[in-house]
Write an enzyme that holds these catalytic residues in place. Structure first.
Site, PDB file in Angstrom:
ATOM      1  N   ASN A 286       4.553  -5.714   5.437  1.00 47.52           N
ATOM      2  CA  ASN A 286       3.400  -6.426   5.987  1.00 47.52           C
ATOM      3  C   ASN A 286       3.798  -7.745   6.633  1.00 47.52           C
ATOM      4  O   ASN A 286       3.167  -8.194   7.593  1.00 47.52           O
ATOM      5  CB  ASN A 286       2.349  -6.662   4.893  1.00 47.52           C
ATOM      6  CG  ASN A 286       1.650  -5.370   4.500  1.00 47.52           C
ATOM      7  OD1 ASN A 286       1.373  -4.522   5.338  1.00 47.52           O
ATOM      8  ND2 ASN A 286       1.375  -5.207   3.212  1.00 47.52           N
TER       9      ASN A 286
ATOM     10  N   ASP B 113      -3.753   6.983  10.352  1.00 45.60           N
ATOM     11  CA  ASP B 113      -3.354   5.662  10.839  1.00 45.60           C
ATOM     12  C   ASP B 113      -1.901   5.623  11.298  1.00 45.60           C
ATOM     13  O   ASP B 113      -1.458   4.641  11.910  1.00 45.60           O
ATOM     14  CB  ASP B 113      -3.605   4.587   9.782  1.00 45.60           C
ATOM     15  CG  ASP B 113      -2.822   4.810   8.493  1.00 45.60           C
ATOM     16  OD1 ASP B 113      -1.925   5.674   8.460  1.00 45.60           O
ATOM     17  OD2 ASP B 113      -3.124   4.110   7.496  1.00 45.60           O
TER      18      ASP B 113
ATOM     19  N   GLY C 233      -2.015  -4.464   1.395  1.00 42.49           N
ATOM     20  CA  GLY C 233      -2.024  -5.726   2.114  1.00 42.49           C
ATOM     21  C   GLY C 233      -1.075  -6.771   1.579  1.00 42.49           C
ATOM     22  O   GLY C 233      -1.007  -7.892   2.110  1.00 42.49           O
TER      23      GLY C 233
ATOM     24  N   SER D 100       0.817  -1.213   0.000  1.00 41.49           N
ATOM     25  CA  SER D 100       0.000   0.000   0.000  1.00 41.49           C
ATOM     26  C   SER D 100       0.846   1.257   0.000  1.00 41.49           C
ATOM     27  O   SER D 100       0.381   2.321  -0.412  1.00 41.49           O
ATOM     28  CB  SER D 100      -0.932   0.001   1.218  1.00 41.49           C
ATOM     29  OG  SER D 100      -0.191  -0.147   2.421  1.00 41.49           O
TER      30      SER D 100
ATOM     31  N   HIS E 206       0.515   5.202   6.746  1.00 40.41           N
ATOM     32  CA  HIS E 206       0.541   5.544   5.324  1.00 40.41           C
ATOM     33  C   HIS E 206       0.816   7.032   5.119  1.00 40.41           C
ATOM     34  O   HIS E 206       0.121   7.875   5.693  1.00 40.41           O
ATOM     35  CB  HIS E 206      -0.778   5.138   4.670  1.00 40.41           C
ATOM     36  CG  HIS E 206      -1.002   3.668   4.699  1.00 40.41           C
ATOM     37  ND1 HIS E 206      -1.759   3.043   5.674  1.00 40.41           N
ATOM     38  CD2 HIS E 206      -0.553   2.678   3.883  1.00 40.41           C
ATOM     39  CE1 HIS E 206      -1.768   1.747   5.461  1.00 40.41           C
ATOM     40  NE2 HIS E 206      -1.048   1.496   4.377  1.00 40.41           N
TER      41      HIS E 206
END
Length: 229
Positions: free
Chosen positions: A119, A202, A91, A54, A205
């Site tokens: 991830n 968040d 993801g 992402s 990002h």
């Protein structure tokens, strides 16, 4: 920025009719062939492919704000004939990246930028599995595009999984880069990670401004590679 390249060369054929002058006809055919070749070369664009998570996809932003799109703008400003392909997927783990790499490489690639692993680290995936998947991706790229320049982006994670795991995770990337003799970018999020002003709510990002900084970090390594092609 176009996500997948759709650049096709339109070749025009000119049929010339001659009355008895064979040498003239051969000369015309030769010039016609050369003209077609020149048209093809001028129309083709080499592919710079960004394969990642992402962070590369630009999650939460307009696609034109993601760092690959900013790189395309820099390329266009320089007047270079390259097409950026953003193959980032939110993801994405190294395992899922390994599974889809064959599909992504359905085109010739001049530069392959590999941004995977974050991830895995956040999920506590065994380090050896991450290492094997990244190695497999590098091997597949080299098998399908032997001429491609590979750039491996290093990644770091918070110490949630413990100091030993965090340290060993960080060392995977330079070790793979050295083993495979590929270009190595130490930390994609240099100057961005941990700065609330440069990250979305968040805290993971980057914002559009953060993506601009990432693009500048990547460009410092990528620009000399494109100049040398």
């Amino acid at each position: 920025m176009r996500i997948l390249p759709v650049f096709y060369v339109l070749c025009c054929c000119l049929f010339l009719f001659s009355c008895g002058d064979t040498q003239k006809k051969e000369g015309q055919d030769e010039r016609e062939e050369n003209s077609q070749s020149t048209t093809k070369i001028a129309g083709e664009r080499e592919v710079v492919l960004f394969f990642g998570t992402s962070l590369t996809a630009g999650m939460g932003l307009d696609p034109n704000e993601a760092y690959p799109a900013v790189i395309q703008q820099k390329i266009d400003s320089a007047g270079w004939n390259y097409e950026v392909v953003n193959a980032g997927l939110s993801g994405e783990t190294t395992a899922s990246g390994r599974n889809r790499i064959d599909w992504v490489l359905n085109q010739d690639v001049e530069v392959f930028f590999l941004e995977l692993g974050a991830n895995d680290g956040l999920r506590g995936i065994p380090l050896e599995e991450t290492r094997k998947n990244l190695q497999a991706i590098i091997d597949i790229v080299r098998e399908k595009n032997p001429q491609a320049t590979i750039i491996l982006a290093g990644m770091q994670i918070p110490p949630n999984m413990g100091r030993e795991y965090t340290t060993e995770f960080r060392e995977i990337f330079p070790q793979l880069a050295e083993k495979n003799d590929v270009k190595y970018l130490p930390f994609l999020l240099e100057g961005v990670a941990g700065d609330p002003a440069l990250n979305q709510q968040d805290g993971i990002h980057p914002t559009a401004e953060g993506q601009e900084i990432m693009a500048s970090t990547v460009w410092k390594m990528l620009e000399p590679e494109l100049q040398d092609q």
